[in-house]
Design a protein around this motif. Structure first.
Motif, PDB file in Angstrom:
ATOM      1  N   ALA A 123       0.839  -1.111   0.105  1.00  0.00           N
ATOM      2  CA  ALA A 123      -0.185  -0.007  -0.176  1.00  0.00           C
ATOM      3  C   ALA A 123       0.806   1.153  -0.017  1.00  0.00           C
ATOM      4  CB  ALA A 123      -0.951   0.073   1.240  1.00  0.00           C
ATOM      5  N   GLY A 124       0.250   2.241  -0.399  1.00  0.00           N
ATOM      6  CA  GLY A 124       1.378   3.651  -0.577  1.00  0.00           C
ATOM      7  C   GLY A 124       0.396   4.580   0.013  1.00  0.00           C
ATOM      8  N   ALA A 125       0.742   5.394   1.053  1.00  0.00           N
ATOM      9  CA  ALA A 125      -0.074   6.778   1.194  1.00  0.00           C
ATOM     10  C   ALA A 125       0.895   7.943   1.770  1.00  0.00           C
ATOM     11  CB  ALA A 125      -1.043   6.199   2.482  1.00  0.00           C
ATOM     12  N   TRP A 126       0.244   9.048   1.640  1.00  0.00           N
ATOM     13  CA  TRP A 126       0.950  10.280   2.344  1.00  0.00           C
ATOM     14  C   TRP A 126      -0.062  11.126   2.924  1.00  0.00           C
ATOM     15  CZ3 TRP A 126       1.427  15.139  -0.390  1.00  0.00           C
ATOM     16  CH2 TRP A 126       0.835  15.151  -1.603  1.00  0.00           C
ATOM     17  N   ARG A 127       0.584  12.118   3.654  1.00  0.00           N
ATOM     18  CA  ARG A 127      -0.172  13.182   4.191  1.00  0.00           C
ATOM     19  C   ARG A 127       0.071  14.499   3.850  1.00  0.00           C
ATOM     20  NH1 ARG A 127      -0.955  12.796  10.111  1.00  0.00           N
ATOM     21  NH2 ARG A 127       1.331  12.774  10.227  1.00  0.00           N
ATOM     22  N   PRO A 128      -0.457  15.082   2.927  1.00  0.00           N
ATOM     23  CA  PRO A 128      -0.059  16.496   2.484  1.00  0.00           C
ATOM     24  C   PRO A 128      -0.321  17.437   3.828  1.00  0.00           C
ATOM     25  CG  PRO A 128      -2.094  15.532   1.212  1.00  0.00           C
ATOM     26  CD  PRO A 128      -1.788  14.637   1.995  1.00  0.00           C
ATOM     27  N   GLN A 129      -1.219  17.122   4.549  1.00  0.00           N
ATOM     28  CA  GLN A 129      -1.462  18.117   5.764  1.00  0.00           C
ATOM     29  C   GLN A 129      -1.945  17.061   6.915  1.00  0.00           C
ATOM     30  OE1 GLN A 129      -1.475  21.261   6.216  1.00  0.00           O
ATOM     31  NE2 GLN A 129      -1.168  21.453   3.568  1.00  0.00           N
ATOM     32  N   PRO A 130      -1.539  17.341   8.372  1.00  0.00           N
ATOM     33  CA  PRO A 130      -1.780  16.528   9.277  1.00  0.00           C
ATOM     34  C   PRO A 130      -3.296  15.720   9.512  1.00  0.00           C
ATOM     35  CG  PRO A 130      -0.824  18.489   9.976  1.00  0.00           C
ATOM     36  CD  PRO A 130      -1.067  18.481   8.609  1.00  0.00           C
ATOM     37  N   ASP A 131      -4.310  16.537   8.666  1.00  0.00           N
ATOM     38  CA  ASP A 131      -5.834  16.049   8.595  1.00  0.00           C
ATOM     39  C   ASP A 131      -5.925  15.433   7.396  1.00  0.00           C
ATOM     40  OD1 ASP A 131      -6.085  18.355   7.372  1.00  0.00           O
ATOM     41  OD2 ASP A 131      -7.762  19.135   8.411  1.00  0.00           O
ATOM     42  N   GLU A 132      -4.973  15.202   6.514  1.00  0.00           N
ATOM     43  CA  GLU A 132      -5.461  14.736   5.058  1.00  0.00           C
ATOM     44  C   GLU A 132      -4.647  13.452   4.766  1.00  0.00           C
ATOM     45  OE1 GLU A 132      -6.024  19.005   2.906  1.00  0.00           O
ATOM     46  OE2 GLU A 132      -4.547  17.595   2.289  1.00  0.00           O
ATOM     47  N   LEU A 133      -5.189  12.558   4.184  1.00  0.00           N
ATOM     48  CA  LEU A 133      -4.692  11.282   3.911  1.00  0.00           C
ATOM     49  C   LEU A 133      -4.647  11.094   2.234  1.00  0.00           C
ATOM     50  CD1 LEU A 133      -2.903   8.735   4.947  1.00  0.00           C
ATOM     51  CD2 LEU A 133      -5.150   7.703   4.991  1.00  0.00           C
ATOM     52  N   VAL A 134      -3.878  10.722   1.438  1.00  0.00           N
ATOM     53  CA  VAL A 134      -4.083  10.505   0.220  1.00  0.00           C
ATOM     54  C   VAL A 134      -3.492   8.886   0.002  1.00  0.00           C
ATOM     55  CG1 VAL A 134      -3.148  10.918  -2.417  1.00  0.00           C
ATOM     56  CG2 VAL A 134      -3.477  12.723  -0.706  1.00  0.00           C
ATOM     57  N   CYS A 135      -4.175   8.035  -0.420  1.00  0.00           N
ATOM     58  CA  CYS A 135      -3.903   6.680  -0.496  1.00  0.00           C
ATOM     59  C   CYS A 135      -3.462   6.328  -1.945  1.00  0.00           C
ATOM     60  CB  CYS A 135      -4.905   5.681  -0.134  1.00  0.00           C
ATOM     61  SG  CYS A 135      -4.451   4.093  -0.287  1.00  0.00           S
ATOM     62  N   VAL A 136      -2.417   6.250  -2.248  1.00  0.00           N
ATOM     63  CA  VAL A 136      -2.052   6.175  -3.638  1.00  0.00           C
ATOM     64  C   VAL A 136      -2.038   4.750  -4.351  1.00  0.00           C
ATOM     65  CG1 VAL A 136      -0.827   8.228  -4.082  1.00  0.00           C
ATOM     66  CG2 VAL A 136       0.211   6.245  -3.044  1.00  0.00           C
TER      67      VAL A 136
END
Ligand SMILES: NC(=O)c1ccc[n+]([C@@H]2O[C@H](COP(=O)([O-])OP(=O)(O)OC[C@H]3O[C@@H](n4cnc5c(N)ncnc54)[C@H](OP(=O)(O)O)[C@@H]3O)[C@@H](O)[C@H]2O)c1
Length: 295
Positions: A123-136
């Motif tokens: 799985a791949g994910a990152w957080r542009p902001q502390p309250d945001e999650l983008v699952c790639v």
């Protein structure tokens, strides 16, 4: 069932949402939770947007911990776990979902009565902001008992989407992920390049080939079968499939953060040393990345 999650970064938040969706009670352990005891997480997965309300608490909360998912970076495992050690029930289930190796043994030695599991994910994910999650990438997650003798997944994990894959031999799954990480991550960090460059540039490809050959010498000695084909073929396939990605090690170096090199190439080199096997290319790369990494 209640799951506590230690390491509320990209993976911790991703698996928090998966456990919540699977009907589990979830609480993240934060260094500094807000006084409300919860936060809103906005998730983007493909075109789907969802907002989750996640419960958060500090390490010093009173609640006993029976099931703990650890998603810190490998180098933070010990300190993070020490911060909640007095809350763990003697037979607590500890799932380590991280890259790298070595930390599992340490946790097992420090918590001999705990039920320790290892997990690896694509799985791949990152957080542009502390309250945001983008699952790639939803990815595949392999999980298996590190100490327990059981064929049953930890409580609630059968209901996760995507369904985790149970493996009896988690050591081999950890080694496979480790070997690919060793072949790709440190080289991309050294050359400051996207993964795809390792197959496009003949000089980089040759370096990757040498790293892979050395790692296979070690795994053969350890009696571990990595893949049905040569490691270089698998590593090249992964580098091609993730051609536009910047590895986490490259990103860590670019942002002046510590890297997981000691638990990736460092682990491989220490295993080789114990067997008296020389891995000159991996050793040289370890020194080069150490010199670049923040401590
Ligand atoms: N992200 C991915 O796509 C991905 C994919 C596959 C595997 N992995 C692996 O999964 C693991 C986690 O990666 P990640 O990307 O989720 O890392 P991350 O975003 O950096 O998250 C790690 C989290 O651990 C927290 N932490 C560290 N020490 C702590 C402590 N003592 N108490 C409480 N929290 C603590 C950090 O909190 P602070 O923010 O307060 O420092 C941070 O939020 C790594 O081994 C990584 O290699 C990641």
């Amino acid at each position: 069932m209640k799951w506590h999650i230690l390491g509320a970064g990209a993976m911790g938040n991703l698996f928090a949402t998966r456990l919540l969706q699977a009907g589990q009670d979830v609480s993240l352990i934060l260094r500094q939770p807000n006084p409300e005891g919860y936060y809103q997480l906005h998730c983007l997965e493909g075109k789907a947007r969802r907002t989750y309300t996640l419960t958060a608490q500090s390490a010093s909360a009173d609640e006993a911990i029976c099931r703990l998912l650890i998603t810190t970076k490998a180098y933070d495992t010990q300190a993070a776990l020490a911060s909640v050690a007095d809350r763990l029930t003697p037979d607590a289930t500890l799932v380590l979902l991280q890259n790298g190796m070595g930390q599992h043994q340490t946790v097992q030695q420090q918590h001999p009565s705990a039920d320790v599991w290892g997990a690896v994910t694509t799985a791949g994910a990152w957080r542009p902001q502390p309250d945001e999650l983008v699952c790639v990438a939803a990815g595949e997650t392999h999980i298996g008992p590190f100490t327990a003798e059981t064929a049953a997944l930890p409580a609630g994990w059968t209901a996760l989407t995507p369904a985790p894959i149970y493996v009896q031999d988690i050591q081999t799954a950890l080694w496979r992920k480790l070997a690919i990480n060793c072949a790709i991550n440190p080289l991309t960090a050294l050359h400051r390049c996207h993964n795809g460059k390792l197959v496009e540039n003949p000089e980089f490809y040759q370096q990757m080939q040498q790293l892979c050959d050395e790692i296979e010498t070690l795994t053969h000695s350890l009696g571990i079968t990595l893949f049905a084909t040569d490691l270089i073929d698998q590593a090249a396939k992964v580098a091609q499939a993730t051609a536009d990605n910047r590895s986490s090690m490259l990103q860590d170096i670019c942002h002046g953060r510590p890297t997981e090199i000691e638990f990736i190439t460092g682990y491989v080199c220490s295993q080789a040393d114990q067997l008296g096997i020389d891995l000159p290319c991996n050793k040289a790369l370890l020194s080069q990345v150490r010199a670049l990494s923040a401590t």
